[in-house]
Design an enzyme around this catalytic site. Sequence first.
Site, PDB file in Angstrom:
ATOM      1  N   TYR A 118       0.870  -1.181   0.000  1.00 16.57           N
ATOM      2  CA  TYR A 118       0.000   0.000   0.000  1.00 16.57           C
ATOM      3  C   TYR A 118       0.902   1.224   0.000  1.00 16.57           C
ATOM      4  O   TYR A 118       1.912   1.262   0.707  1.00 16.57           O
ATOM      5  CB  TYR A 118      -0.872   0.014   1.269  1.00 16.57           C
ATOM      6  CG  TYR A 118      -1.632   1.307   1.440  1.00 16.57           C
ATOM      7  CD1 TYR A 118      -2.915   1.449   0.925  1.00 16.57           C
ATOM      8  CD2 TYR A 118      -1.057   2.394   2.109  1.00 16.57           C
ATOM      9  CE1 TYR A 118      -3.607   2.644   1.052  1.00 16.57           C
ATOM     10  CE2 TYR A 118      -1.744   3.589   2.242  1.00 16.57           C
ATOM     11  CZ  TYR A 118      -3.015   3.712   1.718  1.00 16.57           C
ATOM     12  OH  TYR A 118      -3.690   4.890   1.847  1.00 16.57           O
ATOM     13  N   GLU A 206      -3.394   7.491  -3.969  1.00 18.48           N
ATOM     14  CA  GLU A 206      -3.473   6.247  -3.193  1.00 18.48           C
ATOM     15  C   GLU A 206      -3.291   5.099  -4.168  1.00 18.48           C
ATOM     16  O   GLU A 206      -4.114   4.910  -5.062  1.00 18.48           O
ATOM     17  CB  GLU A 206      -4.815   6.145  -2.468  1.00 18.48           C
ATOM     18  CG  GLU A 206      -4.825   5.014  -1.452  1.00 18.48           C
ATOM     19  CD  GLU A 206      -6.106   4.963  -0.631  1.00 18.48           C
ATOM     20  OE1 GLU A 206      -7.202   5.113  -1.200  1.00 18.48           O
ATOM     21  OE2 GLU A 206      -5.993   4.769   0.595  1.00 18.48           O
TER      22      GLU A 206
END
Length: 397
Positions: A118, A206
């Site tokens: 991530y 993101e």
Amino acid sequence: MNLHEYQGKEILASFGVDIQRGIVADSPESAAQAALKLTEETGTSWYVIKAQVHAGGRGKGGGVKLAKSINEVKSIAEQIIGMQLITPQTSAEGKTVHQVLVTEDVYYPGESETSEFYMSVLLNRGTGRNMIMYSTEGGMDIEEVAEKTPHLIFTEEIDPSVGLTGFQARNIAFNLKLEGKAFKEMTRFVSALYKAYEQSDSSLFEINPVLKTSDDRVIAVDAKVTLDDNALFRRKAYAEMRDTREENPIEVEAKALGLNYVDLDGNVGCMVNGAGLAMATMDLIKMAGGEPANFLDVGGTADAKRVEEAFGIILKDPNVKAILVNIFGGIVRCDRVANGIVDAYKNMADQINVPIIVRLQGTNAELAKEIIDQSGLEVQAAVQFQEAADKVKAVLA
Ligand code: GDP
Ligand code: MN
């Protein structure tokens, strides 16, 4: 402004960030063509069909699917295009899918394991600095990781006078437990990603997952990119990426009129000048036992035309049971605003079907109250904040 995955990846790629390659398509036929073209360009024989909507969690909702042939690409695209995609991030009715991104399959077998990470880039408002947030736990719900295993989330804060340092980029690769070629690839990826964030005037990146492939490349598989609206005037090409189909239709209309409008779930519409006063007015509505139906800042010029446009927008929301107008007459005098409200009301009397409470404060506030009281219209005037709140309470009761 939010972008689709394919648009976000386009921006990333333009700054040298390695991405999972893909071509956007709006019909099953063009999806099949896209797949053929991808095979020519990348040699891939498997593909991923990804719904393009402004919401995450598409995989969980059936909006991301693997295809092992061109025929399968076509049949999956047929299913996904036009569907109402429901994900943990959409409303219960979901979002209509207009386009799919056909990508190469990057989870191919090879010498080493693939790993999903991530990574996000965003502004830490507490310190006023950009930061890179990252985790070994990619491909999962990051909120859940933050809650259950917060020690697996790392951050690097970037000093704006120095920029992202080589040490920080290496630290990221190190914390993600990479070695050899993948380690170097990750430092390169992070540097390019941060450069892209800064130079595109973004407010959020993101990338979940960032993938380490089985041959140790590091690529962005997903991309959620939010651009800073206030910088779009100097990013014309990005501004054109706006897809109004993804936005709330009332908000789109308000924006075209130059009104600062945000749709909310409540029952009291509000019309205010100034963002701070708008926030305070929303608090006032809550204290009076209502819920704000919107945030609306009409800005400096509260003349009849402006007020009429604002009423029109507020009345489009079927949940509105009352409207509270709270305007401070500083530069614009209250009596002029009052006349504007009276004129606007007369022009659209047939559309107004809810009680209206008007609170005007500032220059000529008393005169403004008189104008409204004497207009004979069904508008209640107030001068004090509390008085306005009580009147809202009374009409909601
Ligand atoms: P999201 O569900 O909206 O976050 O969409 P993503 O772009 O993150 O895709 C969801 C999931 O699809 C990823 O976490 C991967 O597990 C999977 N996926 C994405 N690309 C590929 C691929 O090229 N091959 C395979 N096998 N799976 C993929
Ligand atoms: Mn994702």
